[in-house]
Design a protein around this motif. Structure first.
Motif, PDB file in Angstrom:
ATOM      1  N   LEU A 107       9.020  -3.368  -1.549  1.00 19.16           N
ATOM      2  CA  LEU A 107      10.283  -2.716  -1.915  1.00 19.16           C
ATOM      3  C   LEU A 107      10.165  -1.190  -1.939  1.00 19.16           C
ATOM      4  CD1 LEU A 107      11.355  -5.239  -4.680  1.00 19.16           C
ATOM      5  CD2 LEU A 107      12.619  -4.775  -2.567  1.00 19.16           C
ATOM      6  N   GLY A 108       9.050  -0.668  -2.425  1.00 18.96           N
ATOM      7  CA  GLY A 108       8.886   0.789  -2.528  1.00 18.96           C
ATOM      8  C   GLY A 108       9.021   1.468  -1.171  1.00 18.96           C
TER       9      GLY A 108
ATOM     10  N   GLU B 136      -4.353   7.874  -5.942  1.00 17.33           N
ATOM     11  CA  GLU B 136      -4.116   6.477  -5.549  1.00 17.33           C
ATOM     12  C   GLU B 136      -2.661   6.237  -5.134  1.00 17.33           C
ATOM     13  OE1 GLU B 136      -6.061   3.725  -8.219  1.00 17.33           O
ATOM     14  OE2 GLU B 136      -7.542   5.233  -8.805  1.00 17.33           O
ATOM     15  N   SER B 137      -2.082   7.198  -4.420  1.00 21.27           N
ATOM     16  CA  SER B 137      -0.700   7.053  -3.923  1.00 21.27           C
ATOM     17  C   SER B 137       0.303   6.836  -5.057  1.00 21.27           C
ATOM     18  CB  SER B 137      -0.574   5.887  -2.932  1.00 21.27           C
ATOM     19  OG  SER B 137      -1.029   6.258  -1.668  1.00 21.27           O
TER      20      SER B 137
ATOM     21  N   HIS C 134      -2.315   1.376   3.288  1.00 18.29           N
ATOM     22  CA  HIS C 134      -3.348   2.303   3.768  1.00 18.29           C
ATOM     23  C   HIS C 134      -3.409   3.588   2.958  1.00 18.29           C
ATOM     24  CE1 HIS C 134      -3.570   0.144   7.902  1.00 18.29           C
ATOM     25  NE2 HIS C 134      -4.470  -0.315   7.048  1.00 18.29           N
ATOM     26  N   GLY C 135      -2.415   3.834   2.110  1.00 22.73           N
ATOM     27  CA  GLY C 135      -2.468   4.997   1.219  1.00 22.73           C
ATOM     28  C   GLY C 135      -3.247   4.717  -0.054  1.00 22.73           C
ATOM     29  N   LEU C 136      -3.639   3.466  -0.278  1.00 19.78           N
ATOM     30  CA  LEU C 136      -4.350   3.101  -1.517  1.00 19.78           C
ATOM     31  C   LEU C 136      -5.847   3.336  -1.353  1.00 19.78           C
ATOM     32  CD1 LEU C 136      -2.451  -0.252  -2.187  1.00 19.78           C
ATOM     33  CD2 LEU C 136      -2.169   1.903  -3.435  1.00 19.78           C
ATOM     34  N   PRO C 137      -6.579   3.480  -2.463  1.00 19.51           N
ATOM     35  CA  PRO C 137      -8.034   3.590  -2.356  1.00 19.51           C
ATOM     36  C   PRO C 137      -8.607   2.351  -1.656  1.00 19.51           C
ATOM     37  CG  PRO C 137      -7.311   3.961  -4.615  1.00 19.51           C
ATOM     38  CD  PRO C 137      -6.125   3.481  -3.849  1.00 19.51           C
ATOM     39  N   LEU C 138      -9.747   2.514  -1.000  1.00 20.92           N
ATOM     40  CA  LEU C 138     -10.319   1.401  -0.234  1.00 20.92           C
ATOM     41  C   LEU C 138     -10.584   0.186  -1.122  1.00 20.92           C
ATOM     42  CD1 LEU C 138     -12.726   3.429   2.079  1.00 20.92           C
ATOM     43  CD2 LEU C 138     -10.561   2.339   2.716  1.00 20.92           C
ATOM     44  N   SER C 139     -10.986   0.416  -2.371  1.00 18.57           N
ATOM     45  CA  SER C 139     -11.269  -0.736  -3.238  1.00 18.57           C
ATOM     46  C   SER C 139      -9.977  -1.498  -3.551  1.00 18.57           C
ATOM     47  CB  SER C 139     -11.955  -0.279  -4.524  1.00 18.57           C
ATOM     48  OG  SER C 139     -11.168   0.694  -5.175  1.00 18.57           O
TER      49      SER C 139
ATOM     50  N   ASP D 288       5.927  -4.080  -5.300  1.00 20.80           N
ATOM     51  CA  ASP D 288       5.882  -2.626  -5.136  1.00 20.80           C
ATOM     52  C   ASP D 288       5.583  -2.232  -3.687  1.00 20.80           C
ATOM     53  OD1 ASP D 288       6.299  -2.679  -7.833  1.00 20.80           O
ATOM     54  OD2 ASP D 288       4.480  -1.598  -8.383  1.00 20.80           O
TER      55      ASP D 288
ATOM     56  N   ALA E 161      11.921   4.043   0.620  1.00 20.30           N
ATOM     57  CA  ALA E 161      11.475   5.424   0.807  1.00 20.30           C
ATOM     58  C   ALA E 161      11.984   6.003   2.120  1.00 20.30           C
ATOM     59  CB  ALA E 161       9.948   5.488   0.772  1.00 20.30           C
TER      60      ALA E 161
ATOM     61  N   LEU F  87      12.269   5.363  -4.052  1.00 21.64           N
ATOM     62  CA  LEU F  87      11.038   4.567  -4.142  1.00 21.64           C
ATOM     63  C   LEU F  87      10.679   4.298  -5.597  1.00 21.64           C
ATOM     64  CD1 LEU F  87       7.777   5.142  -2.067  1.00 21.64           C
ATOM     65  CD2 LEU F  87       7.698   4.499  -4.470  1.00 21.64           C
TER      66      LEU F  87
ATOM     67  N   GLN G 114      -7.367  -1.501  -1.476  1.00 26.30           N
ATOM     68  CA  GLN G 114      -7.025  -2.147  -0.206  1.00 26.30           C
ATOM     69  C   GLN G 114      -7.761  -3.478  -0.066  1.00 26.30           C
ATOM     70  OE1 GLN G 114      -6.885   0.205   3.443  1.00 26.30           O
ATOM     71  NE2 GLN G 114      -6.684   2.082   2.261  1.00 26.30           N
TER      72      GLN G 114
ATOM     73  N   GLN H 156     -10.168   9.443   1.418  1.00 26.48           N
ATOM     74  CA  GLN H 156     -10.517   8.207   0.714  1.00 26.48           C
ATOM     75  C   GLN H 156     -11.999   7.893   0.726  1.00 26.48           C
ATOM     76  OE1 GLN H 156      -7.879   5.437   2.579  1.00 26.48           O
ATOM     77  NE2 GLN H 156      -6.362   5.676   0.958  1.00 26.48           N
TER      78      GLN H 156
ATOM     79  N   PRO I 282       1.419   9.473  -1.248  1.00 26.44           N
ATOM     80  CA  PRO I 282       0.053   9.333  -0.713  1.00 26.44           C
ATOM     81  C   PRO I 282      -0.693  10.662  -0.625  1.00 26.44           C
ATOM     82  CG  PRO I 282       1.661   8.265   0.736  1.00 26.44           C
ATOM     83  CD  PRO I 282       2.436   9.034  -0.289  1.00 26.44           C
TER      84      PRO I 282
ATOM     85  N   ALA J 286       1.872   1.830   3.472  1.00 23.88           N
ATOM     86  CA  ALA J 286       1.706   2.040   2.029  1.00 23.88           C
ATOM     87  C   ALA J 286       0.352   1.511   1.562  1.00 23.88           C
ATOM     88  CB  ALA J 286       2.836   1.358   1.262  1.00 23.88           C
TER      89      ALA J 286
ATOM     90  N   PRO K 252     -15.968  -1.456   1.292  1.00 23.41           N
ATOM     91  CA  PRO K 252     -14.624  -1.895   1.662  1.00 23.41           C
ATOM     92  C   PRO K 252     -14.123  -1.185   2.921  1.00 23.41           C
ATOM     93  CG  PRO K 252     -14.724  -1.274  -0.665  1.00 23.41           C
ATOM     94  CD  PRO K 252     -16.030  -0.894  -0.048  1.00 23.41           C
TER      95      PRO K 252
ATOM     96  N   GLU L 253      -8.637  -5.427  -2.551  1.00 17.90           N
ATOM     97  CA  GLU L 253      -7.962  -6.414  -3.408  1.00 17.90           C
ATOM     98  C   GLU L 253      -6.743  -6.992  -2.703  1.00 17.90           C
ATOM     99  OE1 GLU L 253      -7.132  -5.338  -7.518  1.00 17.90           O
ATOM    100  OE2 GLU L 253      -8.644  -3.757  -7.406  1.00 17.90           O
TER     101      GLU L 253
ATOM    102  N   GLU M 240       9.466  10.909  -0.697  1.00 12.25           N
ATOM    103  CA  GLU M 240       8.502  10.130  -1.479  1.00 12.25           C
ATOM    104  C   GLU M 240       7.413   9.514  -0.603  1.00 12.25           C
ATOM    105  OE1 GLU M 240      10.539   8.021  -5.092  1.00 12.25           O
ATOM    106  OE2 GLU M 240      11.862   7.890  -3.340  1.00 12.25           O
ATOM    107  N   ALA M 241       7.814   9.039   0.591  1.00 12.95           N
ATOM    108  CA  ALA M 241       6.854   8.336   1.452  1.00 12.95           C
ATOM    109  C   ALA M 241       5.689   9.243   1.850  1.00 12.95           C
ATOM    110  CB  ALA M 241       7.555   7.809   2.699  1.00 12.95           C
TER     111      ALA M 241
ATOM    112  N   ALA N 210      13.053   1.745  -6.937  1.00 14.45           N
ATOM    113  CA  ALA N 210      12.864   0.417  -6.328  1.00 14.45           C
ATOM    114  C   ALA N 210      11.643  -0.288  -6.901  1.00 14.45           C
ATOM    115  CB  ALA N 210      12.734   0.537  -4.808  1.00 14.45           C
ATOM    116  N   THR N 211      10.573   0.460  -7.180  1.00 16.99           N
ATOM    117  CA  THR N 211       9.382  -0.183  -7.715  1.00 16.99           C
ATOM    118  C   THR N 211       9.514  -0.430  -9.221  1.00 16.99           C
ATOM    119  OG1 THR N 211       8.352   1.998  -7.881  1.00 16.99           O
ATOM    120  CG2 THR N 211       7.793   0.686  -5.965  1.00 16.99           C
TER     121      THR N 211
END
Lengths: 174, 553
Positions: free
Chosen positions: A150-151, B98-99, A82-87, A147, A155, B359, A89, B263, B93, A80, A34, A91, B88-89, B362-363
């Motif tokens: 809005l998250g 996983e953020s 880009h802060g997730l795991p590649l797998s 998420d 923030a 955050l 991302q 990552q 992360p 946001a 990924p 999805e 939070e921002a 909001a979520t």
């Protein structure tokens, strides 16, 4: 405009289209390890159409300010993701790839014409239908969009005035 | 000048208080940031510890103080008070798995779990409870853990309470907590005050983003510095890939260096060898590491019975400001609904409150557009109560199971059964009743159908009819337990009562994954106390001398 009811009727067709859509998308983008999420072309139009519906009245109405806020919101969402795991991302990439496909847009999202032309009402109807959809995959897609838009929006300090949040103690910021 | 033993640039402290981590690096701590590695590494130690959270931190300090050469492997980065900005921002992360969006396989439960030096203790809300007696009694009866009596564990809880300054919290609860106290009191539901692992706490409310004043006595500022001060080595941004197993022994641990984003593997490889290996990566990552390693599992128990304390939330709106972001996040609790039925009867639940930050709110708030914006506009007036559902004591709440995806990453499958939904519904009723008793204008159980009740009578009828299903009902978790169940009976657990992995002579599991059920309380002190005892036993076996006792410095 597609109504909620017609969404429920197309359940099985939708599932097949979704699978096929994923396959078409993967054919166009051969699988590898990924890669980080990228937002380009029609996928960008998808996000630009969804963000105003998700954020609603917190976006300013004056055109220049609205355009700037929209860009800002999209940049926050991208960060946001880009802060997730590649797998994960991947999805999200697949979700945007799917929504960018004309047939999926029409059948699954009920949005006719391109995303750039979609009315706010049509986008809101699409979000509402996925929010309560009996296909778990579409429900999770809605929740991910919820998420991820809005998250990150709330923030950032620029959104805090509107919700009465003073932010952290300034003396301790570094 | 002190020797520099780290590849991390030495920087001065930032912020209002001294940063003990930056000072430690300057004073010669051995810390290698594997994202900055320029060549592969091979290292040896007496004990290799995977993970630097509640289990790894306590183990590292006791073993290092006892004279053993300790090496700690951490997947997250080394961040400290100079970096903690209460935003939070940045925090999610940087400091969370996983953020802060780790999810179960069906995405039905969102899991908050730390991924940084200090693990979840760096980002948790400081709530400290000894393991409830009824939980320990159940373990003794059902899992043969006869050394896990309240009396046998008491000295170990006491030791760690002293080490981490776990004590009564003297300040008044913030309004978010006080609503729980007042509402429950009106209904005759007893509440009590939560003990906290803090020292000189400023009562800010940002524990979840890393303590900016080093008041929280997390592993980051206590046991990890304790171990590093004794000459232990810490590797950060290094992922433990697999143990190489020869017969009944672990021969080495293979790790990969991660990139700066933490990552993807950077390509660098790290080979670690030791007399003994301790797995303390938390109850999702520990079973996953053992699964990737092909650890013996003749009864198919590894990664099974993973518990989450599934949490449901009720949000209320009050006329007065609640300011749920300000002040110690968790100070009031009620265990009433853990004790009003048998432990193996209908699901019990513990009541607490979550801190409310933009955050997170909001979520967690359902819906979008105008409705969501209207809810957020009420932010300072929002109050929330949460119910931790006590899983693991009934066949219909047997927990989840950890498996591996195509890339070897853990995936937790956690079925939400009708039995659990029954507990969730009763908890939602209780929380709404308490909020109305405390004067709420409206109450909304967090659910996609967006219910909003303006009276207890309306809530009572509404919640009774609410369709509780996965995804439609927001379920979260901040407590991950189980998956490497301990029992001396190999048909019941993969580890012994001493934490040794069955079938591997030189590998122990020292974290919350040992627990045969959920705890029924925030688990950090259970991990601290149990692991202090197990690690002390290991120190004695490896050195032939009594283990050193950690003390607060």
């Amino acid at each position: 405009m597609t109504t909620r009811r017609s969404f429920l009727k197309i359940g099985a067709a939708a599932a097949i289209t979704l699978a096929a859509g994923g396959a078409i998308y993967r054919l166009a983008h051969p699988p590898a390890l990924p890669n980080p999420f990228t937002l380009d072309g029609e996928a960008k139009a998808v996000l630009a159409a969804i963000v105003p519906a998700m954020l609603g009245p917190v976006l300013p109405s004056e055109p220049a300010a609205r355009a700037a806020a929209l860009d800002d919101a999209m940049a926050r969402t991208l960060a946001a993701i880009h802060g997730l795991p590649l797998s994960t991302q991947k999805e999200v990439q697949d979700l945007f790839g799917l929504l960018a496909l004309g047939p999926a847009r029409r059948l699954l999202a009920g949005v006719s014409g391109g995303w750039a032309q979609a009315t706010p009402e049509a986008v809101a109807a699409f979000l509402e239908s996925w929010r309560h959809h009996r296909l778990a995959m579409l429900q999770t897609a809605y929740l991910a969009l919820h998420d991820l838009i809005l998250g990150p929006w709330y923030a950032e300090p620029s959104s805090w005035v509107g919700i009465g949040y003073p932010g952290p103690l300034k003396e301790l910021l570094k | 000048m002190s020797p520099v033993n780290t590849n991390i640039p030495i920087l001065p402290s930032k912020g209002a208080v001294p940063d003990p981590v930056r000072a430690g690096l300057a004073a010669g701590w051995r810390v290698t940031d594997c994202a900055r590695l320029e060549a592969d590494l091979t290292l040896e130690a007496d004990v290799i510890i995977v993970g630097s959270g509640a289990g790894g931190g306590v183990s590292a300090e006791i073993l290092a103080l006892s004279g053993l050469r300790v090496l700690i492997v951490e997947e997250g980065a080394l961040r400290s008070s100079s970096d903690f900005n209460m935003k939070e921002a940045e925090a999610y992360p940087q400091l969370y798995q996983e953020s802060a969006a780790r999810k179960t396989r069906d995405k039905g439960i969102n899991i908050l779990q730390g991924r940084t030096v200090g693990g979840t203790t760096t980002v948790n809300w400081t709530s400290s409870f000894r393991t409830p007696d009824i939980t320990l009694d159940y373990w003794t009866k059902q899992y043969g853990l006869k050394d896990y009596t309240p009396a046998a564990l008491a000295p170990w809880f006491e030791l760690m309470e002293q080490r981490l300054n776990i004590s009564d919290w003297a300040a008044a609860p913030n309004e978010n907590n006080d609503v729980l106290r007042r509402g429950a009191a009106k209904l005759g539901i007893p509440t009590a005050l939560i003990r906290r692992n803090v020292n000189g706490c400023w009562n800010l409310g940002y524990c979840g983003m890393g303590c900016p004043t080093n008041a929280k006595q997390s592993m980051l500022v206590t046991t990890i510095p304790g171990a590093l001060g004794q000459g232990a080595t810490l590797l950060t941004r290094a992922r433990a890939e697999r143990f190489v197993i020869h017969g009944d022994k672990v021969a080495q641990l293979d790790c990969v260096a991660l990139d700066a984003a933490g990552q993807a593997p950077s390509g660098g490889r790290i080979t670690l060898k030791a007399r003994h290996y301790v797995v303390a990566g938390g109850a999702i990552n520990s079973p996953a590491l053992l699964l990737r390693s092909g650890a013996p599992d003749p009864h198919g128990l590894l990664g099974k019975r993973t518990f989450l304390h599934p949490v449901v939330i009720s949000a209320g709106t009050f006329a007065q400001r609640v300011d749920g972001y300000a002040g110690a996040p968790q100070t009031v609790y009620s265990d009433h609904f853990l004790h009003d039925k048998p432990i193996d009867g209908p699901m019990g639940y513990k009541l607490e409150v979550p801190p409310l930050h933009p955050l997170l709110l909001a979520t967690t708030t359902g819906g979008f557009g105008a409705q969501h914006a209207a809810d957020m506009a009420q932010f300072p007036h929002k109050q929330a109560i949460l119910a931790l559902l006590r899983d693991g004591f009934h066949a219909e709440a047997a927990g989840g199971s950890v498996a591996l995806d195509a890339h070897g990453a853990p995936v937790l499958d956690y079925p939400l059964t009708d039995f659990i939904w029954d507990g969730a519904r009763r908890a939602m009723l209780t929380m709404a009743e308490i909020q109305f008793a405390a004067g709420a204008q409206d109450v909304s159980p967090v659910h996609e159908s967006g219910p909003r009740y303006t009276s207890w009578a309306q809530a009572k009828a509404g919640i009774a009819a609410l369709p509780l299903k996965v995804l439609a009902t927001r379920v979260v978790s901040a407590h991950v337990m189980g998956g490497c169940t301990m029992s001396d009976d190999t048909r019941q657990g993969v580890t012994g009562a001493d934490g040794r992995y069955h079938g591997l002579a030189n590998l122990s599991v020292y974290d919350g994954s040992l627990f045969p059920t959920s705890i029924g309380a925030n688990p950090q002190l259970s991990i601290f106390g149990v692991v202090a005892r197990l690690a002390s036993g290991l120190a004695q076996q490896l050195t032939g001398k009594p283990a050193a006792r950690p003390v607060r410095t």
